[in-house]
Every structure is written in structure tokens, then in C-alpha cells.
Write an enzyme that holds these catalytic residues in place. Structure first.
Site, short mmCIF file in Angstrom:
data_model
loop_
_atom_site.label_atom_id
_atom_site.label_comp_id
_atom_site.label_asym_id
_atom_site.label_seq_id
_atom_site.Cartn_x
_atom_site.Cartn_y
_atom_site.Cartn_z
N CYS A 32 0.82 -1.33 -0.07
CA CYS A 32 0.04 0.03 0.03
C CYS A 32 0.83 1.21 0.07
O CYS A 32 1.34 1.76 0.82
CB CYS A 32 -1.13 -0.08 1.31
SG CYS A 32 -1.90 1.54 1.28
N CYS A 48 -0.36 4.07 2.26
CA CYS A 48 -0.40 4.03 3.61
C CYS A 48 1.49 4.09 4.16
O CYS A 48 1.58 4.74 5.16
CB CYS A 48 -0.62 2.52 4.02
SG CYS A 48 -2.07 1.93 3.17
N ASP A 49 2.11 3.72 3.30
CA ASP A 49 3.75 3.53 3.67
C ASP A 49 4.55 4.44 3.04
O ASP A 49 5.72 4.57 3.48
CB ASP A 49 4.13 2.30 3.67
CG ASP A 49 3.32 1.25 4.34
OD1 ASP A 49 2.63 1.47 5.33
OD2 ASP A 49 3.07 -0.08 3.83
#
Ligand SMILES: Cc1cc2nc3c(=O)[nH]c(=O)nc-3n(C[C@H](O)[C@H](O)[C@H](O)COP(=O)(O)OP(=O)(O)OC[C@H]3O[C@@H](n4cnc5c(N)ncnc54)[C@H](O)[C@@H]3O)c2cc1C
Length: 298
Positions: A129, A132-133
Site C-alpha cells: 500500500c 499507507c507507507d
């Protein structure tokens, strides 16, 4: 006895809940991770009618708010078992809930590369992701593996944060919208490696390299992270004894009917050709409408 149990609160499950509540049915929605599903992780949605640009997180929050405001019960724990006995029994968080009808809207999960080091460095530089990261790797060099819309979107997103992005694709042309292809080809800090496959993720405490095999031989790329974007796979083992599957997806047409009366499949989890937010939402509406007809007969 609940009228409808819905497994999954992605766009399919939330749309189903909205339609079912507006039809006056009692609804319990089970969500094991985060309302919005894959949509919640999408940096920018530009193809949902009515919104020229909206973040997936914002769209997820709006749908959740609408669903809960209409009176759907949201149980934020994963469903671990489903049985057909006097209706449908759903086990979640140690409790058993019984419903007259079941809508399976559990989406799909991101596929893995299956190479050495991938699992060992999961959460330590290997990510599924980008949105997300990505921020953890600000100013660093990273790799994205894949050649579809998601991989190209991820590469573009990361190019805005990271110093350099390698985009590794096993074919010599992308399978993505031309708009994204043009953008990645024009980006100064994206290096595209066509006809190249990743062979090993290396590191010490965290990822520090990705080995790749191309037409010209092997290369070791110095990267701080590897973002995997090679597609989706369904997770329907739990439903194998309940309904018919096809390649792991629940066999169901546009009417969302499965091989078992009273069980409906909506969104990415079912056999279909276009897996998008709008088609998931449409499935949810259809599943709730068909489930309502079923509930009125039992
Ligand atoms: C990076 C990325 C970018 C994308 N960009 C776009 C885009 O721009 N436009 C677009 O239209 N589409 C886009 N998509 C596709 C779109 O997000 C999906 O098609 C859509 O979210 C599918 O909705 P769904 O409700 O079927 O499943 P999902 O969104 O996968 O939601 C399923 C939900 O079910 C939950 N769940 C699963 N198993 C259980 C269980 N056992 N118990 C309880 N809950 C469970 C999951 O946690 C999840 O929240 C993108 C996808 C990705 C990954």
C-alpha cells in the site's frame, strides 16, 4: 434474527447496507479492518461520478457516515465462520449472529510476488500500500512492481515523495490507462524497467536492495522499499462449502445471486470483469434489493 448480515464494509457492503436500511430491513455489517476496504487506501479517486477529485479515505468516511446514520449496525471484527442452519450463522469476535440472508462483500486482497525475502521483510520495507507507507520513505529510492493502473498510480504517488522510483514490469508494455502511462513515462524521477522480474528482496534490519532479472541480465537495485502492486486475489476459502466458486471468486452474475438461495455476492469478491468502486457500489445496491425480495419470502 437479523434480516441481512453483510460481510465487509467496502463500497459494495456499505452500499448494500444503505439500500437495505432504506428498505426497512435490519442490517448488521461486519468489518475486519477498515471501513472503505481498498477504496480507503486509494490516494485519489477521479472516476466516481459527482466527484472530480476525492480521496478514497474521504469517500469511505462519507459512505460509512451515511450507512451508520441510516441505522445499520456496524460490528468491527472479522467474520471467521459462516454456516447455513436456520438462516445463516455468522461468527465474529466469539459471538454468533443469525440472519435470514447473507451478502458477501469481502472484496479481494493484494497478490504477493512469492520471491525470497518478501515475507521476511514484510512491514520492514516490503509494502502492498503505497499511500499507507510511502511517507516512511520520503527522500529515498524505492521500487514499485507491477504494470497495471494500481502500479502506475503508486509509482506516480511515490515519485512525489521519494527521490527516485524504479517501476519494474515483466512485460514490454503496460496494461494501464494511457493517462497513467503518459504520466509515468514523463516523470523525471521514475525509471521504468520493462521485461524485468524481481527475484529477491534483500536487506539487514530493513530492506536495502531488490534483485531483478531483465533481458540484459541481473541487477541489484539499491532501494529502501519495495511496493508490490501485482493485482488482487480473492479470499473465499470460508465460503467454499457454502457457495460455488470460480478461480477463487464467488460465482455470481450481475444480479448477485450465488448458487445458494439467500446468499448474495457483491463487489470484487464475485466473478465479474470490471472491479471498481462504482461497480462494487452498484452490486451492493443490487444485492440488497435481491436480498430484500428473499427476506420477504422466508
Ligand atoms: C491502490 C488501489 C487504487 C484503486 N483506485 C481506484 C479508483 O481510482 N477508482 C475505482 O473505481 N476503483 C479503484 N480501485 C478499486 C476499488 O477500490 C475496488 O474495486 C473496490 O474497493 C471494491 O470494493 P468491495 O467493496 O468489493 O471490496 P473492498 O474494497 O476490498 O472491501 C472489502 C471489505 O471487506 C472486509 N473484509 C474482508 N474479509 C472480511 C471478513 N472475513 N470479515 C469482515 N470483513 C471482511 C475488508 O476488510 C474490506 O474492508 C483501486 C484499488 C486499489 C487497491
Amino acid at each position: 434474527m437479523i434480516d441481512i448480515a453483510i460481510i465487509g464494509a467496502g463500497p459494495a457492503g456499505m452500499s448494500a447496507a444503505i439500500y437495505a436500511r432504506r428498505a426497512g430491513l435490519s442490517v448488521t455489517v461486519f468489518e475486519g479492518e477498515m471501513c472503505g476496504g481498498q477504496m480507503a487506501y486509494t490516494p485519489e479517486v477521479e472516476n466516481y461520478p459527482g466527484f472530480a477529485h476525492i480521496s478514497g479515505a474521504e469517500l469511505s468516511f462519507s459512505m460509512r457516515h451515511q450507512m451508520v446514520s441510516l441505522g445499520a449496525e456496524l460490528v468491527e471484527v472479522p467474520v471467521t465462520a459462516v454456516t447455513a442452519k436456520g438462516g445463516y450463522s455468522v461468527t465474529a469476535g466469539g459471538e454468533v449472529y443469525t440472519a435470514k440472508a447473507l451478502i458477501v462483500a469481502n472484496g479481494a486482497k493484494r497478490r504477493k510476488l512469492g520471491i525470497p525475502g518478501e515475507d521476511a521483510y514484510g512491514g520492514r520495507g516490503v509494502s502492498y500500500c503505497a499511500v499507507c507507507d510511502g511517507m516512511f520513505f520520503k527522500g529515498k529510492t524505492v521500487a514499485v512492481v507491477g504494470g497495471g493502473n494500481t502500479a502506475l498510480e503508486d509509482a506516480l504517488y511515490l515519485a512525489g515523495i521519494c527521490e527516485k522510483v524504479y517501476l519494474i514490469h515483466r512485460r514490454d508494455t503496460f496494461r494501464a490507462q494511457q493517462l497513467f502511462v503518459d504520466k509515468v513515462q514523463a516523470a523525471e524521477n521514475i525509471e521504468i524497467l520493462y521485461s524485468t522480474v524481481p527475484t529477491e528482496v534483500r536487506g539487514e534490519a530493513r530492506v536495502n536492495a531488490l534483485c531483478v532479472q531483465g533481458a540484459d541480465g541481473e541487477r541489484v537495485l539499491d532501494v529502501a522499499a519495495v511496493f508490490v502492486a501485482v493485482g488482487l486475489s480473492p479470499e473465499n476459502e470460508m465460503f467454499a462449502g457454502l457457495v460455488e466458486l470460480a478461480d477463487g471468486y464467488i460465482r455470481a452474475g450481475d444480479d448477485t445471486h450465488t448458487s445458494r438461495a439467500g446468499v448474495f455476492a457483491a463487489g470484487d469478491t464475485r466473478t465479474k470483469t470490471l472491479r471498481q468502486i462504482i461497480t462494487a457500489a452498484a452490486d451492493g445496491a443490487m444485492a440488497a434489493t435481491e436480498a430484500e425480495k428473499y427476506v420477504r419470502t422466508v
